[in-house]
Write a protein that holds these residues in place. Sequence first.
Motif, PDB file in Angstrom:
ATOM      1  N   SER A 197       3.001  -5.933   9.003  1.00  0.00           N
ATOM      2  CA  SER A 197       2.193  -6.869   8.213  1.00  0.00           C
ATOM      3  C   SER A 197       1.474  -6.183   7.056  1.00  0.00           C
ATOM      4  O   SER A 197       0.866  -6.859   6.225  1.00  0.00           O
ATOM      5  N   CYS A 198       1.552  -4.872   6.976  1.00  0.00           N
ATOM      6  CA  CYS A 198       0.800  -4.122   5.959  1.00  0.00           C
ATOM      7  C   CYS A 198       1.601  -3.798   4.707  1.00  0.00           C
ATOM      8  O   CYS A 198       1.086  -3.124   3.810  1.00  0.00           O
ATOM      9  N   PHE A 199       2.846  -4.253   4.622  1.00  0.00           N
ATOM     10  CA  PHE A 199       3.582  -4.046   3.384  1.00  0.00           C
ATOM     11  C   PHE A 199       2.965  -4.935   2.312  1.00  0.00           C
ATOM     12  O   PHE A 199       2.599  -6.075   2.568  1.00  0.00           O
ATOM     13  N   GLY A 200       2.841  -4.388   1.112  1.00  0.00           N
ATOM     14  CA  GLY A 200       2.253  -5.125   0.002  1.00  0.00           C
ATOM     15  C   GLY A 200       3.312  -5.686  -0.925  1.00  0.00           C
ATOM     16  O   GLY A 200       4.501  -5.731  -0.584  1.00  0.00           O
ATOM     17  N   PRO A 201       2.904  -6.071  -2.118  1.00  0.00           N
ATOM     18  CA  PRO A 201       3.810  -6.704  -3.071  1.00  0.00           C
ATOM     19  C   PRO A 201       4.792  -5.743  -3.750  1.00  0.00           C
ATOM     20  O   PRO A 201       5.761  -6.181  -4.354  1.00  0.00           O
ATOM     21  N   ASP A 202       4.536  -4.440  -3.670  1.00  0.00           N
ATOM     22  CA  ASP A 202       5.453  -3.464  -4.249  1.00  0.00           C
ATOM     23  C   ASP A 202       5.441  -2.206  -3.385  1.00  0.00           C
ATOM     24  O   ASP A 202       4.943  -2.239  -2.263  1.00  0.00           O
ATOM     25  N   ASP A 203       5.964  -1.100  -3.894  1.00  0.00           N
ATOM     26  CA  ASP A 203       6.063   0.099  -3.037  1.00  0.00           C
ATOM     27  C   ASP A 203       4.800   0.968  -3.058  1.00  0.00           C
ATOM     28  O   ASP A 203       4.757   2.006  -2.413  1.00  0.00           O
ATOM     29  N   CYS A 204       3.783   0.542  -3.776  1.00  0.00           N
ATOM     30  CA  CYS A 204       2.480   1.239  -3.800  1.00  0.00           C
ATOM     31  C   CYS A 204       2.674   2.727  -4.084  1.00  0.00           C
ATOM     32  O   CYS A 204       2.178   3.578  -3.357  1.00  0.00           O
ATOM     33  N   TYR A 205       3.426   3.020  -5.139  1.00  0.00           N
ATOM     34  CA  TYR A 205       3.668   4.404  -5.551  1.00  0.00           C
ATOM     35  C   TYR A 205       4.283   5.244  -4.434  1.00  0.00           C
ATOM     36  O   TYR A 205       3.968   6.417  -4.268  1.00  0.00           O
ATOM     37  N   GLY A 206       5.141   4.634  -3.640  1.00  0.00           N
ATOM     38  CA  GLY A 206       5.839   5.349  -2.570  1.00  0.00           C
ATOM     39  C   GLY A 206       5.160   5.287  -1.219  1.00  0.00           C
ATOM     40  O   GLY A 206       5.745   5.695  -0.215  1.00  0.00           O
ATOM     41  N   VAL A 207       3.951   4.779  -1.148  1.00  0.00           N
ATOM     42  CA  VAL A 207       3.246   4.722   0.131  1.00  0.00           C
ATOM     43  C   VAL A 207       3.959   3.776   1.093  1.00  0.00           C
ATOM     44  O   VAL A 207       3.966   3.999   2.307  1.00  0.00           O
ATOM     45  N   ALA A 208       4.600   2.746   0.576  1.00  0.00           N
ATOM     46  CA  ALA A 208       5.342   1.818   1.443  1.00  0.00           C
ATOM     47  C   ALA A 208       6.472   2.543   2.171  1.00  0.00           C
ATOM     48  O   ALA A 208       6.798   2.198   3.310  1.00  0.00           O
ATOM     49  N   TRP A 209       7.059   3.541   1.549  1.00  0.00           N
ATOM     50  CA  TRP A 209       8.115   4.314   2.212  1.00  0.00           C
ATOM     51  C   TRP A 209       7.541   5.121   3.373  1.00  0.00           C
ATOM     52  O   TRP A 209       8.161   5.239   4.429  1.00  0.00           O
ATOM     53  N   THR A 210       6.347   5.650   3.207  1.00  0.00           N
ATOM     54  CA  THR A 210       5.686   6.372   4.292  1.00  0.00           C
ATOM     55  C   THR A 210       5.412   5.419   5.452  1.00  0.00           C
ATOM     56  O   THR A 210       5.635   5.765   6.617  1.00  0.00           O
ATOM     57  N   LEU A 211       4.966   4.216   5.134  1.00  0.00           N
ATOM     58  CA  LEU A 211       4.735   3.200   6.159  1.00  0.00           C
ATOM     59  C   LEU A 211       6.035   2.858   6.873  1.00  0.00           C
ATOM     60  O   LEU A 211       6.080   2.769   8.104  1.00  0.00           O
ATOM     61  N   LEU A 212       7.102   2.680   6.131  1.00  0.00           N
ATOM     62  CA  LEU A 212       8.398   2.377   6.726  1.00  0.00           C
ATOM     63  C   LEU A 212       8.837   3.483   7.679  1.00  0.00           C
ATOM     64  O   LEU A 212       9.272   3.212   8.808  1.00  0.00           O
ATOM     65  N   HIS A 213       8.714   4.720   7.262  1.00  0.00           N
ATOM     66  CA  HIS A 213       9.123   5.842   8.110  1.00  0.00           C
ATOM     67  C   HIS A 213       8.272   5.923   9.371  1.00  0.00           C
ATOM     68  O   HIS A 213       8.771   6.264  10.442  1.00  0.00           O
ATOM     69  N   ALA A 258      -8.264   4.227  -3.821  1.00  0.00           N
ATOM     70  CA  ALA A 258      -7.803   3.261  -2.825  1.00  0.00           C
ATOM     71  C   ALA A 258      -6.469   3.695  -2.225  1.00  0.00           C
ATOM     72  O   ALA A 258      -6.261   3.594  -1.010  1.00  0.00           O
ATOM     73  N   ILE A 259      -5.585   4.184  -3.070  1.00  0.00           N
ATOM     74  CA  ILE A 259      -4.278   4.637  -2.589  1.00  0.00           C
ATOM     75  C   ILE A 259      -4.441   5.868  -1.708  1.00  0.00           C
ATOM     76  O   ILE A 259      -3.840   5.952  -0.629  1.00  0.00           O
ATOM     77  N   ASP A 260      -5.254   6.818  -2.129  1.00  0.00           N
ATOM     78  CA  ASP A 260      -5.494   8.020  -1.325  1.00  0.00           C
ATOM     79  C   ASP A 260      -6.095   7.677   0.037  1.00  0.00           C
ATOM     80  O   ASP A 260      -5.762   8.300   1.048  1.00  0.00           O
ATOM     81  N   ARG A 261      -6.970   6.691   0.073  1.00  0.00           N
ATOM     82  CA  ARG A 261      -7.583   6.279   1.340  1.00  0.00           C
ATOM     83  C   ARG A 261      -6.530   5.738   2.290  1.00  0.00           C
ATOM     84  O   ARG A 261      -6.491   6.083   3.471  1.00  0.00           O
ATOM     85  N   ARG A 262      -5.616   4.928   1.764  1.00  0.00           N
ATOM     86  CA  ARG A 262      -4.566   4.357   2.618  1.00  0.00           C
ATOM     87  C   ARG A 262      -3.596   5.443   3.091  1.00  0.00           C
ATOM     88  O   ARG A 262      -3.128   5.429   4.226  1.00  0.00           O
ATOM     89  N   VAL A 263      -3.293   6.404   2.228  1.00  0.00           N
ATOM     90  CA  VAL A 263      -2.430   7.519   2.622  1.00  0.00           C
ATOM     91  C   VAL A 263      -3.094   8.312   3.748  1.00  0.00           C
ATOM     92  O   VAL A 263      -2.456   8.678   4.733  1.00  0.00           O
ATOM     93  N   GLY A 264      -4.383   8.565   3.613  1.00  0.00           N
ATOM     94  CA  GLY A 264      -5.114   9.269   4.656  1.00  0.00           C
ATOM     95  C   GLY A 264      -5.101   8.526   5.975  1.00  0.00           C
ATOM     96  O   GLY A 264      -4.958   9.127   7.045  1.00  0.00           O
ATOM     97  N   GLN A 265      -5.211   7.208   5.901  1.00  0.00           N
ATOM     98  CA  GLN A 265      -5.144   6.394   7.118  1.00  0.00           C
ATOM     99  C   GLN A 265      -3.766   6.501   7.767  1.00  0.00           C
ATOM    100  O   GLN A 265      -3.664   6.627   8.990  1.00  0.00           O
ATOM    101  N   LEU A 266      -2.727   6.455   6.958  1.00  0.00           N
ATOM    102  CA  LEU A 266      -1.365   6.584   7.499  1.00  0.00           C
ATOM    103  C   LEU A 266      -1.154   7.947   8.130  1.00  0.00           C
ATOM    104  O   LEU A 266      -0.586   8.057   9.220  1.00  0.00           O
ATOM    105  N   ASP A 267      -1.611   8.970   7.459  1.00  0.00           N
ATOM    106  CA  ASP A 267      -1.445  10.333   7.967  1.00  0.00           C
ATOM    107  C   ASP A 267      -2.186  10.552   9.285  1.00  0.00           C
ATOM    108  O   ASP A 267      -1.813  11.430  10.058  1.00  0.00           O
TER     109      ASP A 267
END
Length: 86
Positions: A48-64, A23-32
């Motif tokens: 609106s796509c930020f979750g309850p935590d940093d999702c193993y750093g994926v939230a930082w990718t979303l922020l950037h 699930a995490i890899d799928r979201r990373v692929g979508q961001l990329d």
Amino acid sequence: MRPEVQTFVADGPLPDWDANEEAIDRRVGQLDAIPTPVTGEEARALVSCFGPDDCYGVAWTLLHLIETWHQRLYDRAVNGGLVPRT
């Protein structure tokens, strides 16, 4: 809004710490897949796509990714002579 952003937003908030690796890899692929910079409309939708935590750093990718909109605005202001380049 570009289809890559629509796809990411349609999947909702990022998963939390107990999500499986697939699930995490799928979201990373979508961001990329989202070309930069994003538009203002896209940035607002992506927030609106930020979750309850940093999702193993994926939230930082979303922020950037969201920050690329800010950089685009700054570059346009500099190019238009509205603000000096720092």
